[in-house]
Design an enzyme around this catalytic site. Sequence first.
Site, PDB file in Angstrom:
ATOM      1  N   SER A  66      25.029 -30.762   0.300  1.00  0.00           N
ATOM      2  CA  SER A  66      24.648 -30.626   1.704  1.00  0.00           C
ATOM      3  C   SER A  66      25.338 -31.637   2.623  1.00  0.00           C
ATOM      4  O   SER A  66      26.557 -31.689   2.675  1.00  0.00           O
ATOM      5  CB  SER A  66      23.128 -30.713   1.777  1.00  0.00           C
ATOM      6  OG  SER A  66      22.668 -30.424   3.042  1.00  0.00           O
ATOM      7  N   ASP A 285      26.734 -27.612   3.910  1.00  0.00           N
ATOM      8  CA  ASP A 285      26.585 -26.325   3.209  1.00  0.00           C
ATOM      9  C   ASP A 285      26.016 -25.251   4.129  1.00  0.00           C
ATOM     10  O   ASP A 285      25.589 -24.181   3.669  1.00  0.00           O
ATOM     11  CB  ASP A 285      25.744 -26.472   1.934  1.00  0.00           C
ATOM     12  CG  ASP A 285      24.317 -26.930   2.218  1.00  0.00           C
ATOM     13  OD1 ASP A 285      24.082 -27.519   3.290  1.00  0.00           O
ATOM     14  OD2 ASP A 285      23.438 -26.710   1.363  1.00  0.00           O
ATOM     15  N   ASP A 287      23.297 -24.850   5.985  1.00  0.00           N
ATOM     16  CA  ASP A 287      21.911 -24.390   6.065  1.00  0.00           C
ATOM     17  C   ASP A 287      21.120 -25.148   7.136  1.00  0.00           C
ATOM     18  O   ASP A 287      19.904 -25.015   7.224  1.00  0.00           O
ATOM     19  CB  ASP A 287      21.192 -24.460   4.702  1.00  0.00           C
ATOM     20  CG  ASP A 287      21.075 -25.866   4.158  1.00  0.00           C
ATOM     21  OD1 ASP A 287      21.653 -26.800   4.754  1.00  0.00           O
ATOM     22  OD2 ASP A 287      20.410 -26.032   3.116  1.00  0.00           O
ATOM     23  N   ALA A 505       7.026 -42.013   2.150  1.00  0.00           N
ATOM     24  CA  ALA A 505       8.113 -42.327   1.223  1.00  0.00           C
ATOM     25  C   ALA A 505       9.130 -41.201   1.294  1.00  0.00           C
ATOM     26  O   ALA A 505       8.769 -40.027   1.292  1.00  0.00           O
ATOM     27  CB  ALA A 505       7.564 -42.444  -0.193  1.00  0.00           C
TER      28      ALA A 505
END
Length: 536
Positions: A66, A285, A287, A505
Amino acid sequence: MSAYEKVPAASAKFPKPADRAFQYGTAGFRMKANLLDSVVFRVGLLAALRSRKLNGQTIGVMITASHNPPEDNGVKLVDPMGEMLEASWEPYATMLANAESDDALLSTYESLAQTLNVSASTPARVVYARDTRASGSRLVAALVAALESVDTEATDYKLLTTPQLHYIVRCLNTAGTPYAYGEPTEKGYYEKLAGAFKTVMEGKNGGTVTVDCANGVGGPKLRELIKYLPSKEQGGVDIKVVNDDVLKPENLNSQCGADYVKTQQRAPPSSKATPLERCCSLDGDADRIVYYFVDSDSKFNLLDGDRIATLAASFLGDLGRASGLAEQLKIGVVQTAYANGASTTYIEGTLKLPVICTPTGVKHLHHAATRFDIGVYFEANGHGTVVFSPAALKAIATYEPKSPAQQHALRTLTALTELINQTVGDALSDMLLVETILAHKGWTPADWLGTYVDLPNRLVRVEVRDRALFKAVDAERKLESPPGAQASIDALVGKVRKGRSFARASGTEDAVRVYAEAATRGEADELAQKVAGVVK
Ligand code: 16G
Ligand code: ZN
Protein backbone atom coordinates in the site's frame (compact mmCIF):
# COMPACT_ATOMS: atom_id res chain seq x y z
CA MET A 1 1.24 -40.70 3.82
CA SER A 2 0.24 -37.07 4.04
CA ALA A 3 -1.78 -35.39 1.30
CA TYR A 4 0.50 -32.42 1.91
CA GLU A 5 3.82 -34.29 1.84
CA LYS A 6 5.33 -31.91 -0.75
CA VAL A 7 5.11 -28.97 1.66
CA PRO A 8 8.37 -29.36 3.64
CA ALA A 9 10.63 -29.64 0.58
CA ALA A 10 8.93 -26.69 -1.08
CA SER A 11 9.07 -24.66 2.12
CA ALA A 12 12.79 -25.38 2.53
CA LYS A 13 13.46 -22.94 -0.32
CA PHE A 14 11.77 -20.15 1.66
CA PRO A 15 13.12 -20.53 5.20
CA LYS A 16 11.62 -18.53 8.02
CA PRO A 17 14.01 -15.89 9.37
CA ALA A 18 14.99 -17.00 12.88
CA ASP A 19 13.92 -14.95 15.90
CA ARG A 20 11.12 -13.25 14.05
CA ALA A 21 7.51 -13.25 15.14
CA PHE A 22 4.95 -12.39 12.48
CA GLN A 23 1.39 -11.23 12.88
CA TYR A 24 -1.48 -10.99 10.42
CA GLY A 25 -2.53 -7.42 11.23
CA THR A 26 -5.24 -4.97 10.18
CA ALA A 27 -4.25 -5.33 6.53
CA GLY A 28 -2.40 -8.64 6.39
CA PHE A 29 1.35 -9.01 6.83
CA ARG A 30 3.45 -5.98 6.03
CA MET A 31 7.19 -5.43 6.56
CA LYS A 32 10.58 -5.11 4.85
CA ALA A 33 10.29 -7.21 1.70
CA ASN A 34 13.44 -9.22 2.40
CA LEU A 35 11.76 -10.77 5.45
CA LEU A 36 8.62 -11.76 3.62
CA ASP A 37 9.38 -14.81 1.45
CA SER A 38 8.52 -17.44 4.05
CA VAL A 39 5.44 -15.47 5.07
CA VAL A 40 4.12 -15.32 1.51
CA PHE A 41 4.77 -19.04 1.06
CA ARG A 42 2.72 -19.81 4.16
CA VAL A 43 -0.06 -17.41 3.19
CA GLY A 44 -0.25 -19.39 -0.06
CA LEU A 45 -0.79 -22.57 1.94
CA LEU A 46 -3.54 -20.87 3.92
CA ALA A 47 -5.23 -19.56 0.78
CA ALA A 48 -5.46 -23.13 -0.55
CA LEU A 49 -6.82 -24.36 2.78
CA ARG A 50 -9.45 -21.62 2.87
CA SER A 51 -10.52 -22.38 -0.69
CA ARG A 52 -10.88 -26.09 0.14
CA LYS A 53 -12.78 -25.23 3.31
CA LEU A 54 -15.19 -23.17 1.16
CA ASN A 55 -15.72 -25.99 -1.34
CA GLY A 56 -13.31 -24.73 -3.95
CA GLN A 57 -14.49 -21.14 -4.07
CA THR A 58 -11.74 -18.85 -5.33
CA ILE A 59 -9.58 -17.01 -2.80
CA GLY A 60 -7.44 -13.99 -3.72
CA VAL A 61 -3.89 -13.21 -2.63
CA MET A 62 -2.68 -9.62 -3.04
CA ILE A 63 0.99 -8.76 -2.72
CA THR A 64 1.29 -5.09 -1.82
CA ALA A 65 2.37 -2.79 0.98
CA SER A 66 0.00 0.00 0.00
CA HIS A 67 1.39 3.40 1.06
CA ASN A 68 4.53 2.00 2.75
CA PRO A 69 8.00 2.79 1.41
CA PRO A 70 9.25 0.95 -1.72
CA GLU A 71 11.49 -1.46 0.20
CA ASP A 72 8.49 -2.86 2.10
CA ASN A 73 5.98 -5.34 0.85
CA GLY A 74 3.00 -7.19 2.22
CA VAL A 75 0.46 -9.89 1.57
CA LYS A 76 -3.23 -10.23 2.31
CA LEU A 77 -6.05 -12.62 1.51
CA VAL A 78 -9.33 -11.84 -0.20
CA ASP A 79 -12.43 -13.85 0.66
CA PRO A 80 -14.90 -15.14 -1.98
CA MET A 81 -17.22 -12.12 -2.09
CA GLY A 82 -14.24 -9.81 -2.39
CA GLU A 83 -14.14 -8.97 1.32
CA MET A 84 -11.11 -9.09 3.59
CA LEU A 85 -10.22 -12.49 5.05
CA GLU A 86 -12.71 -13.50 7.77
CA ALA A 87 -11.22 -12.36 11.07
CA SER A 88 -11.45 -15.82 12.69
CA TRP A 89 -8.87 -17.08 10.17
CA GLU A 90 -6.28 -14.38 10.89
CA PRO A 91 -4.81 -16.38 13.81
CA TYR A 92 -4.26 -19.36 11.45
CA ALA A 93 -2.21 -17.12 9.17
CA THR A 94 -0.19 -16.01 12.17
CA MET A 95 0.31 -19.62 13.33
CA LEU A 96 1.57 -20.82 9.95
CA ALA A 97 3.84 -17.81 9.51
CA ASN A 98 5.50 -18.53 12.85
CA ALA A 99 6.10 -22.31 12.45
CA GLU A 100 9.84 -22.55 13.15
CA SER A 101 10.79 -25.38 10.76
CA ASP A 102 9.55 -26.99 7.55
CA ASP A 103 8.37 -30.03 9.49
CA ALA A 104 6.67 -27.88 12.10
CA LEU A 105 4.95 -26.08 9.25
CA LEU A 106 3.65 -29.35 7.84
CA SER A 107 2.33 -30.54 11.16
CA THR A 108 0.71 -27.15 11.89
CA TYR A 109 -0.91 -27.27 8.45
CA GLU A 110 -2.14 -30.82 8.86
CA SER A 111 -3.59 -30.19 12.27
CA LEU A 112 -5.32 -27.05 11.00
CA ALA A 113 -6.77 -29.02 8.09
CA GLN A 114 -7.99 -31.64 10.51
CA THR A 115 -9.47 -29.22 13.04
CA LEU A 116 -11.21 -27.31 10.27
CA ASN A 117 -12.40 -30.52 8.69
CA VAL A 118 -10.84 -29.72 5.33
CA SER A 119 -10.48 -32.55 2.85
CA ALA A 120 -7.40 -32.52 0.63
CA SER A 121 -9.48 -33.97 -2.18
CA THR A 122 -11.64 -30.82 -2.45
CA PRO A 123 -10.30 -28.59 -5.24
CA ALA A 124 -8.46 -25.42 -4.22
CA ARG A 125 -8.57 -22.31 -6.40
CA VAL A 126 -6.48 -19.20 -5.86
CA VAL A 127 -5.93 -16.06 -7.92
CA TYR A 128 -3.20 -13.56 -7.17
CA ALA A 129 -1.80 -10.20 -8.21
CA ARG A 130 0.79 -7.70 -7.07
CA ASP A 131 1.55 -4.00 -7.13
CA THR A 132 4.60 -2.49 -8.84
CA ARG A 133 7.19 -3.05 -6.10
CA ALA A 134 10.53 -4.51 -7.21
CA SER A 135 10.19 -7.39 -4.74
CA GLY A 136 6.77 -8.41 -6.08
CA SER A 137 7.83 -10.98 -8.66
CA ARG A 138 10.23 -12.69 -6.24
CA LEU A 139 7.45 -13.01 -3.68
CA VAL A 140 5.10 -14.34 -6.34
CA ALA A 141 7.59 -17.19 -6.86
CA ALA A 142 7.25 -18.10 -3.18
CA LEU A 143 3.49 -18.00 -3.47
CA VAL A 144 3.46 -20.19 -6.59
CA ALA A 145 5.74 -22.77 -4.92
CA ALA A 146 3.30 -23.01 -2.01
CA LEU A 147 0.24 -23.32 -4.22
CA GLU A 148 1.91 -26.06 -6.30
CA SER A 149 2.94 -27.98 -3.20
CA VAL A 150 -0.70 -28.33 -2.17
CA ASP A 151 -2.11 -28.94 -5.67
CA THR A 152 -3.94 -25.67 -6.17
CA GLU A 153 -5.44 -24.35 -9.38
CA ALA A 154 -3.83 -20.92 -9.54
CA THR A 155 -4.13 -17.95 -11.88
CA ASP A 156 -1.67 -15.08 -12.07
CA TYR A 157 -3.40 -11.74 -12.70
CA LYS A 158 0.01 -10.03 -12.68
CA LEU A 159 -0.11 -6.29 -11.90
CA LEU A 160 -3.41 -5.06 -10.49
CA THR A 161 -4.65 -2.51 -8.00
CA THR A 162 -5.85 -4.13 -4.76
CA PRO A 163 -9.52 -3.30 -5.50
CA GLN A 164 -9.23 -4.79 -9.00
CA LEU A 165 -8.24 -8.12 -7.45
CA HIS A 166 -11.14 -7.89 -4.98
CA TYR A 167 -13.46 -7.26 -7.96
CA ILE A 168 -12.12 -10.25 -9.90
CA VAL A 169 -12.45 -12.60 -6.93
CA ARG A 170 -16.10 -11.64 -6.51
CA CYS A 171 -16.77 -12.01 -10.24
CA LEU A 172 -15.25 -15.50 -10.28
CA ASN A 173 -17.33 -16.67 -7.34
CA THR A 174 -20.62 -15.22 -8.51
CA ALA A 175 -20.39 -16.15 -12.21
CA GLY A 176 -23.60 -17.77 -13.41
CA THR A 177 -25.57 -16.81 -10.27
CA PRO A 178 -28.27 -14.14 -9.93
CA TYR A 179 -25.61 -12.04 -8.14
CA ALA A 180 -23.08 -12.17 -10.99
CA TYR A 181 -20.78 -9.21 -10.42
CA GLY A 182 -19.13 -8.83 -13.83
CA GLU A 183 -16.52 -10.26 -16.17
CA PRO A 184 -13.63 -11.66 -14.10
CA THR A 185 -10.99 -9.79 -16.07
CA GLU A 186 -9.22 -6.47 -15.90
CA LYS A 187 -11.00 -5.47 -19.11
CA GLY A 188 -14.32 -6.46 -17.53
CA TYR A 189 -13.54 -4.11 -14.64
CA TYR A 190 -12.87 -1.17 -16.97
CA GLU A 191 -15.95 -1.89 -19.05
CA LYS A 192 -18.19 -2.11 -16.01
CA LEU A 193 -16.97 1.16 -14.51
CA ALA A 194 -16.90 3.02 -17.82
CA GLY A 195 -20.35 1.82 -18.87
CA ALA A 196 -21.85 2.98 -15.59
CA PHE A 197 -19.96 6.26 -15.73
CA LYS A 198 -21.31 7.00 -19.22
CA THR A 199 -24.85 6.47 -17.98
CA VAL A 200 -24.53 8.63 -14.86
CA MET A 201 -22.87 11.44 -16.79
CA GLU A 202 -25.52 11.66 -19.52
CA GLY A 203 -26.45 15.29 -20.07
CA LYS A 204 -23.90 16.56 -17.52
CA ASN A 205 -20.72 18.54 -17.94
CA GLY A 206 -17.72 16.90 -16.38
CA GLY A 207 -14.81 18.87 -14.95
CA THR A 208 -11.05 18.54 -15.08
CA VAL A 209 -9.14 16.63 -12.43
CA THR A 210 -5.44 15.99 -11.88
CA VAL A 211 -4.74 12.57 -10.41
CA ASP A 212 -1.52 11.90 -8.47
CA CYS A 213 -0.97 8.13 -8.70
CA ALA A 214 1.77 7.87 -6.00
CA ASN A 215 4.02 6.38 -8.72
CA GLY A 216 2.24 3.12 -8.05
CA VAL A 217 0.10 0.59 -9.87
CA GLY A 218 -2.80 3.06 -9.98
CA GLY A 219 -0.95 5.02 -12.68
CA PRO A 220 -0.90 2.47 -15.50
CA LYS A 221 -4.32 1.20 -14.47
CA LEU A 222 -5.86 4.67 -14.56
CA ARG A 223 -4.33 5.25 -18.00
CA GLU A 224 -5.96 2.02 -19.12
CA LEU A 225 -9.33 2.97 -17.59
CA ILE A 226 -9.24 6.34 -19.37
CA LYS A 227 -9.26 4.50 -22.74
CA TYR A 228 -12.74 3.23 -21.88
CA LEU A 229 -14.14 6.50 -20.49
CA PRO A 230 -15.97 9.16 -22.48
CA SER A 231 -13.79 12.19 -23.24
CA LYS A 232 -14.73 15.60 -21.85
CA GLU A 233 -16.29 16.49 -25.23
CA GLN A 234 -18.43 13.36 -24.96
CA GLY A 235 -19.69 14.42 -21.53
CA GLY A 236 -16.92 12.79 -19.52
CA VAL A 237 -14.16 14.19 -17.35
CA ASP A 238 -10.76 15.47 -18.38
CA ILE A 239 -8.32 13.38 -16.32
CA LYS A 240 -4.70 14.48 -16.10
CA VAL A 241 -2.44 11.71 -14.81
CA VAL A 242 0.66 12.69 -12.79
CA ASN A 243 3.16 10.76 -10.66
CA ASP A 244 2.69 7.61 -12.70
CA ASP A 245 6.34 6.60 -13.01
CA VAL A 246 6.49 2.90 -12.18
CA LEU A 247 9.84 2.29 -13.85
CA LYS A 248 11.83 3.73 -10.97
CA PRO A 249 10.56 1.70 -8.01
CA GLU A 250 12.20 4.08 -5.53
CA ASN A 251 9.67 6.77 -6.48
CA LEU A 252 6.72 4.82 -5.14
CA ASN A 253 4.84 6.83 -2.47
CA SER A 254 7.79 9.20 -2.30
CA GLN A 255 6.71 12.83 -1.75
CA CYS A 256 3.35 12.06 -3.30
CA GLY A 257 0.26 9.92 -2.93
CA ALA A 258 -2.76 9.93 -0.62
CA ASP A 259 -0.86 9.18 2.56
CA TYR A 260 1.65 11.97 1.96
CA VAL A 261 -1.11 14.49 1.24
CA LYS A 262 -3.26 13.45 4.21
CA THR A 263 -0.47 13.33 6.80
CA GLN A 264 1.48 16.36 5.52
CA GLN A 265 -1.68 18.36 4.81
CA ARG A 266 -0.13 19.66 1.60
CA ALA A 267 -0.01 18.93 -2.12
CA PRO A 268 2.93 16.88 -3.43
CA PRO A 269 5.88 19.25 -3.96
CA SER A 270 5.88 18.25 -7.64
CA SER A 271 2.32 19.55 -8.09
CA LYS A 272 1.87 22.23 -10.71
CA ALA A 273 -1.78 22.83 -9.87
CA THR A 274 -2.99 26.39 -10.08
CA PRO A 275 -5.41 27.93 -7.54
CA LEU A 276 -8.83 26.24 -7.43
CA GLU A 277 -7.69 23.42 -9.70
CA ARG A 278 -9.17 20.14 -8.54
CA CYS A 279 -6.66 17.45 -7.61
CA CYS A 280 -6.70 14.05 -6.00
CA SER A 281 -4.11 11.53 -4.83
CA LEU A 282 -4.23 7.74 -4.79
CA ASP A 283 -2.09 5.53 -2.58
CA GLY A 284 0.39 2.89 -3.77
CA ASP A 285 -2.19 0.17 -4.44
CA ALA A 286 -5.07 2.51 -5.33
CA ASP A 287 -7.49 1.65 -2.56
CA ARG A 288 -7.37 5.10 -0.96
CA ILE A 289 -8.08 8.55 -2.36
CA VAL A 290 -8.18 12.12 -1.08
CA TYR A 291 -9.11 15.30 -2.97
CA TYR A 292 -7.65 18.77 -2.45
CA PHE A 293 -7.16 22.20 -3.96
CA VAL A 294 -5.29 25.38 -3.21
CA ASP A 295 -7.50 28.47 -2.95
CA SER A 296 -6.83 31.96 -4.30
CA ASP A 297 -4.99 32.86 -1.06
CA SER A 298 -2.67 29.85 -1.58
CA LYS A 299 -4.32 28.05 1.32
CA PHE A 300 -4.28 24.25 0.98
CA ASN A 301 -7.70 22.61 1.41
CA LEU A 302 -8.04 18.88 1.94
CA LEU A 303 -11.19 16.97 1.00
CA ASP A 304 -10.52 13.67 2.74
CA GLY A 305 -12.50 10.49 3.36
CA ASP A 306 -14.94 12.32 5.65
CA ARG A 307 -15.72 14.74 2.84
CA ILE A 308 -16.18 11.97 0.28
CA ALA A 309 -18.52 10.18 2.70
CA THR A 310 -20.65 13.28 3.27
CA LEU A 311 -20.73 14.05 -0.45
CA ALA A 312 -21.78 10.50 -1.34
CA ALA A 313 -24.35 10.28 1.46
CA SER A 314 -25.90 13.58 0.48
CA PHE A 315 -26.16 12.55 -3.19
CA LEU A 316 -27.58 9.11 -2.42
CA GLY A 317 -30.12 10.75 -0.11
CA ASP A 318 -31.16 13.11 -2.94
CA LEU A 319 -31.53 10.18 -5.33
CA GLY A 320 -33.51 8.14 -2.81
CA ARG A 321 -36.02 10.97 -2.46
CA ALA A 322 -36.10 11.81 -6.18
CA SER A 323 -36.68 8.20 -7.20
CA GLY A 324 -39.51 7.68 -4.72
CA LEU A 325 -37.56 5.00 -2.87
CA ALA A 326 -36.60 6.96 0.24
CA GLU A 327 -38.74 4.77 2.49
CA GLN A 328 -37.20 1.54 1.27
CA LEU A 329 -33.61 2.69 1.18
CA LYS A 330 -32.35 3.43 4.67
CA ILE A 331 -29.02 5.16 4.19
CA GLY A 332 -26.40 5.25 6.92
CA VAL A 333 -22.79 6.35 7.26
CA VAL A 334 -19.98 4.48 9.01
CA GLN A 335 -16.97 6.35 10.36
CA THR A 336 -14.13 5.81 12.81
CA ALA A 337 -13.15 7.95 15.78
CA TYR A 338 -10.80 9.82 13.44
CA ALA A 339 -13.72 11.37 11.55
CA ASN A 340 -13.83 15.10 12.11
CA GLY A 341 -16.61 15.92 14.59
CA ALA A 342 -17.99 18.51 12.18
CA SER A 343 -18.60 15.81 9.57
CA THR A 344 -20.54 13.70 12.05
CA THR A 345 -22.64 16.73 13.08
CA TYR A 346 -23.30 17.51 9.40
CA ILE A 347 -24.41 13.95 8.59
CA GLU A 348 -26.70 13.68 11.62
CA GLY A 349 -27.91 17.28 11.75
CA THR A 350 -28.10 18.45 8.13
CA LEU A 351 -28.36 15.23 6.14
CA LYS A 352 -30.47 13.64 8.92
CA LEU A 353 -28.77 10.28 8.48
CA PRO A 354 -27.58 7.87 11.18
CA VAL A 355 -23.85 7.44 11.86
CA ILE A 356 -22.13 4.32 13.26
CA CYS A 357 -18.61 4.52 14.67
CA THR A 358 -16.37 1.42 14.44
CA PRO A 359 -12.75 0.60 15.27
CA THR A 360 -10.11 1.47 12.65
CA GLY A 361 -9.63 -0.93 9.72
CA VAL A 362 -11.66 -1.44 6.57
CA LYS A 363 -13.13 -4.77 7.63
CA HIS A 364 -14.87 -3.21 10.64
CA LEU A 365 -16.38 -0.38 8.64
CA HIS A 366 -17.42 -2.61 5.77
CA HIS A 367 -19.15 -5.02 8.10
CA ALA A 368 -21.08 -2.24 9.86
CA ALA A 369 -22.08 -0.69 6.52
CA THR A 370 -23.89 -3.88 5.51
CA ARG A 371 -26.41 -3.18 8.28
CA PHE A 372 -27.95 -0.40 6.15
CA ASP A 373 -29.77 -0.69 2.81
CA ILE A 374 -27.19 1.74 1.52
CA GLY A 375 -24.11 1.92 3.74
CA VAL A 376 -21.56 4.63 3.06
CA TYR A 377 -18.26 4.03 4.81
CA PHE A 378 -15.01 5.96 4.75
CA GLU A 379 -12.02 6.32 6.99
CA ALA A 380 -10.75 9.89 7.16
CA ASN A 381 -7.58 8.68 5.39
CA GLY A 382 -9.56 7.96 2.22
CA HIS A 383 -10.33 4.23 2.45
CA GLY A 384 -13.98 3.63 1.68
CA THR A 385 -16.89 2.80 -0.54
CA VAL A 386 -20.66 2.35 -0.58
CA VAL A 387 -22.42 -0.99 -0.18
CA PHE A 388 -25.97 -1.79 -1.29
CA SER A 389 -27.87 -4.58 0.48
CA PRO A 390 -29.53 -7.32 -1.59
CA ALA A 391 -32.90 -5.80 -0.60
CA ALA A 392 -31.80 -2.37 -1.82
CA LEU A 393 -30.58 -3.78 -5.13
CA LYS A 394 -33.89 -5.56 -5.57
CA ALA A 395 -35.92 -2.45 -4.73
CA ILE A 396 -33.89 -0.39 -7.19
CA ALA A 397 -34.22 -3.02 -9.91
CA THR A 398 -37.95 -3.59 -9.56
CA TYR A 399 -39.44 -0.21 -8.63
CA GLU A 400 -41.90 1.22 -11.16
CA PRO A 401 -41.16 4.94 -11.48
CA LYS A 402 -44.20 7.24 -11.26
CA SER A 403 -42.79 10.15 -13.27
CA PRO A 404 -39.97 10.97 -15.71
CA ALA A 405 -38.10 12.59 -12.80
CA GLN A 406 -38.34 9.39 -10.77
CA GLN A 407 -37.27 7.38 -13.79
CA HIS A 408 -34.21 9.54 -14.27
CA ALA A 409 -33.18 9.30 -10.63
CA LEU A 410 -33.69 5.56 -10.70
CA ARG A 411 -31.50 5.23 -13.77
CA THR A 412 -28.73 7.16 -12.03
CA LEU A 413 -29.10 5.09 -8.87
CA THR A 414 -28.91 1.85 -10.86
CA ALA A 415 -25.77 2.99 -12.64
CA LEU A 416 -24.20 3.98 -9.31
CA THR A 417 -24.58 0.42 -8.06
CA GLU A 418 -22.36 -0.55 -11.01
CA LEU A 419 -19.96 2.37 -10.81
CA ILE A 420 -19.17 1.80 -7.15
CA ASN A 421 -16.83 -1.08 -6.32
CA GLN A 422 -18.85 -2.67 -3.54
CA THR A 423 -16.17 -5.18 -2.57
CA VAL A 424 -13.75 -2.71 -1.00
CA GLY A 425 -12.69 0.95 -1.16
CA ASP A 426 -11.41 1.61 -4.68
CA ALA A 427 -9.65 4.87 -5.52
CA LEU A 428 -10.47 4.71 -9.25
CA SER A 429 -14.14 3.95 -8.67
CA ASP A 430 -14.33 6.52 -5.83
CA MET A 431 -12.80 9.14 -8.11
CA LEU A 432 -15.44 8.56 -10.78
CA LEU A 433 -18.10 8.71 -8.05
CA VAL A 434 -16.85 12.08 -6.78
CA GLU A 435 -16.60 13.44 -10.33
CA THR A 436 -20.14 12.28 -11.04
CA ILE A 437 -21.56 13.93 -7.94
CA LEU A 438 -19.74 17.22 -8.51
CA ALA A 439 -21.07 17.23 -12.10
CA HIS A 440 -24.64 16.51 -10.95
CA LYS A 441 -24.54 19.14 -8.23
CA GLY A 442 -22.68 21.61 -10.46
CA TRP A 443 -20.17 22.07 -7.64
CA THR A 444 -16.56 23.18 -7.56
CA PRO A 445 -14.29 21.75 -4.86
CA ALA A 446 -14.82 25.05 -3.00
CA ASP A 447 -18.60 24.47 -2.98
CA TRP A 448 -17.96 20.97 -1.67
CA LEU A 449 -15.67 22.32 1.05
CA GLY A 450 -18.28 24.93 1.96
CA THR A 451 -20.86 22.36 3.13
CA TYR A 452 -19.43 22.51 6.66
CA VAL A 453 -16.35 23.76 8.49
CA ASP A 454 -13.93 21.17 9.90
CA LEU A 455 -12.94 21.45 13.54
CA PRO A 456 -9.20 22.11 13.91
CA ASN A 457 -7.53 18.82 14.79
CA ARG A 458 -4.16 17.31 15.51
CA LEU A 459 -2.79 13.79 15.28
CA VAL A 460 0.27 12.86 17.35
CA ARG A 461 2.31 9.67 17.31
CA VAL A 462 3.62 8.73 20.74
CA GLU A 463 6.40 6.17 21.30
CA VAL A 464 5.55 4.12 24.37
CA ARG A 465 7.32 1.31 26.22
CA ASP A 466 4.59 -1.25 25.58
CA ARG A 467 1.67 -0.40 23.37
CA ALA A 468 -0.06 -3.66 24.38
CA LEU A 469 -0.91 -1.93 27.67
CA PHE A 470 -3.32 0.33 25.79
CA LYS A 471 -6.72 -1.33 25.55
CA ALA A 472 -9.39 0.71 23.81
CA VAL A 473 -13.14 0.20 24.01
CA ASP A 474 -16.22 1.94 22.59
CA ALA A 475 -14.92 1.89 18.97
CA GLU A 476 -11.51 3.06 20.19
CA ARG A 477 -12.94 6.23 21.71
CA LYS A 478 -12.10 5.30 25.29
CA LEU A 479 -9.18 3.63 27.06
CA GLU A 480 -10.01 0.82 29.43
CA SER A 481 -6.38 0.48 30.42
CA PRO A 482 -3.95 1.65 31.68
CA PRO A 483 -6.11 2.46 34.71
CA GLY A 484 -6.80 6.13 35.23
CA ALA A 485 -5.71 7.22 31.75
CA GLN A 486 -9.24 7.80 30.48
CA ALA A 487 -10.21 9.88 33.52
CA SER A 488 -7.21 12.12 32.89
CA ILE A 489 -8.11 12.47 29.20
CA ASP A 490 -11.72 13.31 30.09
CA ALA A 491 -10.55 16.02 32.47
CA LEU A 492 -8.37 17.59 29.76
CA VAL A 493 -11.13 17.39 27.14
CA GLY A 494 -13.56 19.07 29.51
CA LYS A 495 -11.38 22.19 29.64
CA VAL A 496 -11.55 23.08 25.92
CA ARG A 497 -14.45 24.17 23.77
CA LYS A 498 -15.83 21.48 21.44
CA GLY A 499 -13.06 19.25 22.74
CA ARG A 500 -12.74 15.58 21.79
CA SER A 501 -9.69 13.38 22.10
CA PHE A 502 -8.75 9.70 22.19
CA ALA A 503 -5.63 7.55 22.31
CA ARG A 504 -5.32 4.10 20.70
CA ALA A 505 -2.52 1.64 20.04
CA SER A 506 -1.62 1.57 16.34
CA GLY A 507 -2.34 -1.71 14.58
CA THR A 508 0.50 -1.23 12.10
CA GLU A 509 3.31 0.52 14.00
CA ASP A 510 4.87 0.28 17.42
CA ALA A 511 3.24 3.44 18.77
CA VAL A 512 0.13 4.97 20.30
CA ARG A 513 -1.78 7.53 18.26
CA VAL A 514 -3.47 10.51 19.87
CA TYR A 515 -6.20 12.46 18.10
CA ALA A 516 -7.58 15.74 19.38
CA GLU A 517 -9.98 18.33 18.05
CA ALA A 518 -11.33 21.56 19.50
CA ALA A 519 -12.94 24.86 18.57
CA THR A 520 -9.62 26.53 17.74
CA ARG A 521 -6.27 25.43 16.37
CA GLY A 522 -4.51 26.47 19.56
CA GLU A 523 -6.85 24.45 21.76
CA ALA A 524 -6.63 21.37 19.49
CA ASP A 525 -2.82 21.44 19.50
CA GLU A 526 -2.64 21.93 23.23
CA LEU A 527 -5.16 19.19 23.92
CA ALA A 528 -3.21 16.74 21.71
CA GLN A 529 0.05 17.54 23.48
CA LYS A 530 -1.49 17.14 26.92
CA VAL A 531 -3.16 13.84 26.08
CA ALA A 532 0.13 12.63 24.57
CA GLY A 533 1.64 13.49 27.95
CA VAL A 534 -0.92 11.25 29.67
CA VAL A 535 -0.08 8.18 27.57
CA LYS A 536 3.69 8.68 27.50
C1 16G B 1 -4.49 -0.36 7.89
C2 16G B 1 -5.92 -0.36 7.45
C3 16G B 1 -6.44 1.05 7.36
C4 16G B 1 -6.25 1.77 8.68
C5 16G B 1 -4.81 1.69 9.11
C6 16G B 1 -4.67 2.20 10.52
C7 16G B 1 -7.03 -1.82 5.85
C8 16G B 1 -7.04 -2.34 4.44
N1 16G B 1 -6.06 -0.97 6.13
O1 16G B 1 -3.66 0.21 6.93
O2 16G B 1 -7.80 0.98 7.05
O3 16G B 1 -6.63 3.10 8.56
O4 16G B 1 -4.38 0.34 9.11
O5 16G B 1 -3.35 2.12 10.93
O6 16G B 1 -7.85 -2.19 6.67
P1 16G B 1 -2.94 2.28 12.46
O7 16G B 1 -3.61 1.16 13.23
O8 16G B 1 -1.46 2.20 12.45
O9 16G B 1 -3.43 3.62 12.91
ZN1 ZN C 1 -3.72 1.02 0.07
